[in-house]
Design an enzyme around this catalytic site. Structure first.
Site: not given
Length: 310
Positions: A160, A254, A284
């Protein structure tokens, strides 16, 4: 654009249902200290993968020491090195909350994994965190042999916002004359602030990451409008030529899916060797769910093979 199926993988859906039933609030609705405590409570306890040892060291950074946690697996001999940058929207995350995935990577590659505890926004907006991440990488290039690591085989990886920082480190290496990482592993990375992509509409409410949270924390990390176009903030906006070989992992459910896909395509278009590993039925953060989700377990095996040079 990368498509997604109509429903989550069944194993993942069960995990998401349990998580949502627990009533965990969205990160951006909490004050920053509460959000950090909650993140650490949720992810800081598990230590399921055995390793030979972990050691915390202080690395000289541009504005004081940077804490680095070395994870040495039980494998024998000199091993490749992975410098790992945790996610958390540039504002959350600790060495404790990321240790479990670092242990798993260390064991599976096998590699010495060095997790960097970079400075967090909003107290330390761009470029503070990236500067710390570069310092940790430079230290690994000189000193990872203290843990049995091969200082000539050093990769960077991150999830991320950590994927954003890993991409930034690879770019700093190219532009600043530092030795290039052997590989940059960008795991559902944040690489642009264009919230009009289809994945932001399709996955606006998650699961596990929402569009509102991403937008909020972009504003916490980047205080100047000028910086939003900086390729060290938004790697998708910069020249990708000459960057290190890459693995880019994306997930169908995501919000970050389409920007990750676009970055993989930009790398390939610039002649960079890239493996784009897309998992349509995942969301995610799924690589942290290898014990519960078979697809995540397989994805971790693929990632470990990439980082091990297989």
């Amino acid at each position: 654009m990368t498509d997604r199926p109509d429903t989550l993988d069944p194993d993942l859906a069960a995990v998401v249902e349990a998580f949502e039933a627990s009533g965990v609030p969205e990160w951006h609705t909490l004050d920053i200290e509460s959000a950090r405590r909650l993140e650490d409570d949720l992810f800081g306890a598990d230590r399921t993968t055995p390793v030979a040892y972990t050691r915390d060291v202080a690395v000289e950074g541009p504005n004081g020491p940077v804490s680095v946690r070395a994870v040495r697996p039980e494998a024998a001999g000199e091993l490749p090195v992975v410098v790992f940058y945790h996610g958390g929207l540039w504002a959350l995350g600790t060495l404790d909350s990321v240790e479990d995935i670092c242990r798993e990577l260390a064991d599976r590659v096998p590699a010495v994994v060095l997790a960097a505890d970079y400075r967090l926004a909003p107290e330390h907006p761009f470029p503070a965190g990236l500067d710390d991440c570069v310092a940790a990488y430079e230290w690994a290039r000189e000193h990872a042999d203290a843990f049995g690591g091969d200082t000539d085989r050093v990769s960077v990886a991150g999830t991320s916002a950590g994927g954003n920082l890993a991409a930034g480190v690879a770019r700093r290496c190219r532009d600043g004359g530092l030795p290039a990482p052997e590989r940059q592993a960008l795991l559902y990375p944040m690489v642009d602030d264009d919230f009009d992509r289809p994945s932001y509409r399709e996955n606006a409410d998650g699961p596990l990451l929402t569009r509102d949270a991403v937008e909020h924390f972009w504003g916490e990390y980047v205080r100047s409008p000028v910086d939003r176009a900086n390729p060290y903030v938004a790697p998708l906006r910069g020249d990708a030529s000459g960057l290190a070989p890459a693995t880019v992992v994306t997930a169908g459910f995501d919000p970050l899916r389409d920007e990750g896909t676009a970055y993989a395509e930009a790398l390939a278009g610039a002649g960079v060797a890239v493996d784009h590993r897309h998992y349509p039925s995942m969301c995610h953060g799924f690589l942290s769910l290898t014990d519960e989700v078979a697809v995540a377990d397989g994805a971790m095996a693929d990632l470990a093979a990439d980082l091990g040079g297989e």
